[in-house]
Scaffold this active site. Structure first.
Site, PDB file in Angstrom:
ATOM      1  N   ARG A 247      -5.017 -59.282 -91.661  1.00 11.75           N
ATOM      2  CA  ARG A 247      -4.929 -57.824 -91.803  1.00 11.75           C
ATOM      3  C   ARG A 247      -3.627 -57.433 -92.517  1.00 11.75           C
ATOM      4  NH1 ARG A 247      -1.529 -53.800 -90.835  1.00 11.75           N
ATOM      5  NH2 ARG A 247      -1.027 -54.684 -88.788  1.00 11.75           N
TER       6      ARG A 247
ATOM      7  N   HIS B 247       7.047 -57.085 -83.798  1.00 14.31           N
ATOM      8  CA  HIS B 247       6.452 -57.316 -85.125  1.00 14.31           C
ATOM      9  C   HIS B 247       7.582 -57.234 -86.149  1.00 14.31           C
ATOM     10  CE1 HIS B 247       3.099 -56.553 -88.182  1.00 14.31           C
ATOM     11  NE2 HIS B 247       4.145 -56.076 -88.830  1.00 14.31           N
TER      12      HIS B 247
ATOM     13  N   CYS C 224       3.704 -53.787 -96.615  1.00 10.47           N
ATOM     14  CA  CYS C 224       3.073 -52.484 -96.441  1.00 10.47           C
ATOM     15  C   CYS C 224       2.998 -51.827 -97.806  1.00 10.47           C
ATOM     16  CB  CYS C 224       3.886 -51.620 -95.478  1.00 10.47           C
ATOM     17  SG  CYS C 224       3.353 -49.898 -95.437  1.00 10.47           S
TER      18      CYS C 224
ATOM     19  N   ASN D 115       5.662 -60.777 -93.589  1.00 11.01           N
ATOM     20  CA  ASN D 115       5.763 -60.992 -92.145  1.00 11.01           C
ATOM     21  C   ASN D 115       6.433 -62.335 -91.922  1.00 11.01           C
ATOM     22  OD1 ASN D 115       3.249 -59.765 -89.909  1.00 11.01           O
ATOM     23  ND2 ASN D 115       4.123 -58.692 -91.636  1.00 11.01           N
TER      24      ASN D 115
END
Lengths: 318, 318
Positions: free
Chosen positions: B22, B216, B249, B258
């Site tokens: 995702r 996160h 993003c 990430n």
């Protein structure tokens, strides 16, 4: 444990000790001309760096990259307030450092027996004996040169594997007994994690107290900054770093990359820990070093992304 | 503060929650075929992963990369013990997640007003209102789908700059009041440092307690693993990560990467924190993902250097 204590324990100010000219250059094939080294030191000084390891008193045959250490040291000694360090692998090197009136000499002592033999062709206890003779020589000559012992492979070794923390503590005690002024712990091959750092620094602090002055972390496996954070929580406030993350150890395969000076400085600035460093000047120096070392591997992250919008220039230059 | 307490406070076991399908895929141009996504999930499952965010119920026009989320979720639901999560940006997405009997839906809520407008075209408080309606709908339908709110840009924002920690705490309280099951804190753009993490997680823990379930962190500036360590010291034991460090993003320029699943897993294994993950299988999956995303930027360190000699295979597979 109240979390607030984690924060309050952090140092207000930390020293980023530049290792690029020694730990960095010793492991690359490129020989940087003396003039460029002097420019490097001048720029680092102008960026606010006040502790720089300028080279190593080893036979030029072994490390031709550092053959000009005497000349480089002499230049560094002209810059007011700069603490120039040299590495000395043995008694002979220490004699040269003292004769050159170096302010500080760093003597490496491998906690790994196998690494010690590969790197210095001596067992750790033989090195301890040599360190004692160095201290005796300093006393005899009245030299001012301070002695720091860097315990290398303190968290494991690519040749031997495990290194017993007991052995690290024993060697620290032995060199303190031999009269050294300071000790530091080095993750020479990038095996440490923050829990290991927390445990080992805590144990060594118990025997060395304020004489444990520095953490030296390689970023081989991406944990150097986490390891710095773990050590800072125990009050450690001096860390070795290399401009552009260059470095390694010729006898430790895969041990590429000291934590980069720029990345470490960014983390410290972000955390509000004063370094006295000018971030833009560090980045400009990085660009020069990358040019001098064209083709050699370099490392680091912050130079690619830039500072966060939330870090004000004044803070970054604090 | 006794240092030993730093260690004993660390969790014995931690969950590496896979976000690659995702958070990773939404920010790359390549559209990974559904069959490859199912293979990814199967391989991740075989490597021991039990929490995977499989996609996002957003209009396919906005994110064609995730248009097959329904099909991917249905496959994930056939794997025993796998907690498959979907992201839902709004009420409509939540309806789809509940209709698909998803076990958990993650609703993003930007603490940055500017990011919220850019990302969802709604102010944060409008999103809080929508979250309350989602909770009411779940009560009305009797769906089992748990609601986690991920507070994004919790440590700063590339558009707005500073994000007030007060505002983060206020929004956490608001969504808890709205009846969500869990909250997590996201450093969407890689602005956090370990001191910020320590401070903010501590404040949010005071209002959310055990409902603060996850950290996160993006590794944009190399601090993700240090930030994980800081959060773990407060007992946080679940972290989002992306295979090969993909992610970002689309509305946060520069927010690449990430923390990589492999690097995070290595750090946890090294620290003796159980993950249930098979390191070699994670590396094999990484290689596949890199192939599927040929030409896209990937990140990570440990895949290049390999595990330290000191980490036994059995430990790595714990």
């Amino acid at each position: 444990m109240h979390p607030a204590s984690l924060i309050s324990k952090l140092p207000r100010r930390a020293v980023v000790r530049e290792m690029g000219l020694r730990d960095g250059l010793q492991s690359v094939a490129t020989i940087v001309p003396t003039a460029a080294k002097l420019e490097w030191i001048r720029d680092a000084y102008d960026a606010g760096q006040r502790e720089i390891e300028v080279g190593s008193f080893v036979p030029p045959k072994l490390l031709p990259q550092l053959a000009d250490t005497g000349e480089v040291l002499a230049f560094a000694q002209t810059l007011p307030g700069l603490r120039a360090t040299v590495l000395v692998p043995n008694f002979k090197g220490a004699e040269r450092a003292m004769a050159a009136d170096a302010e500080m000499m760093l003597v490496p002592l491998s906690a790994s027996h196998a690494h010690s033999l590969a790197n210095l062709r001596k067992a750790p206890d033989e090195v301890v004996g040599e360190i004692a003779r160095i201290r005796a020589e300093r006393d005899a000559t009245g030299a001012r040169t301070r002695i720091e012992v860097g315990i290398s492979t303190a968290f494991g070794c690519t040749i031997q594997g495990e290194v017993d923390p007991e052995e690290v503590v024993r060697l620290v005690q032995a060199v303190l007994d031999a009269g050294v002024d300071a000790v530091s712990l080095a993750d020479t091959v990038g095996y440490a994690d923050p829990a290991m750092v927390s445990r080992l620094f805590e144990r060594v602090l118990r025997v060395a107290g304020e004489r444990l002055v520095c953490g030296h972390f390689h970023d081989t496996r991406g944990l150097a900054l986490a390891n710095v954070y773990a050590a800072m929580q125990l009050g450690i406030a001096r860390f070795d770093a290399c401009t552009a993350g260059i470095g390694g150890c010729p006898h430790a395969p895969g041990a590429s990359g000291n934590v980069s000076t720029e990345d470490l400085t960014y983390m410290l600035h972000s955390m509000g820990i004063e370094t006295g460093l000018d971030f833009d000047r560090l980045l400009a120096l990085r660009a020069k070093v990358v040019k001098w070392l064209a083709g050699e591997p370099t490392h680091g992250t912050i130079w690619k992304t830039g500072l966060p919008k939330t870090i004000k220039k004044e803070e970054a230059h604090a």
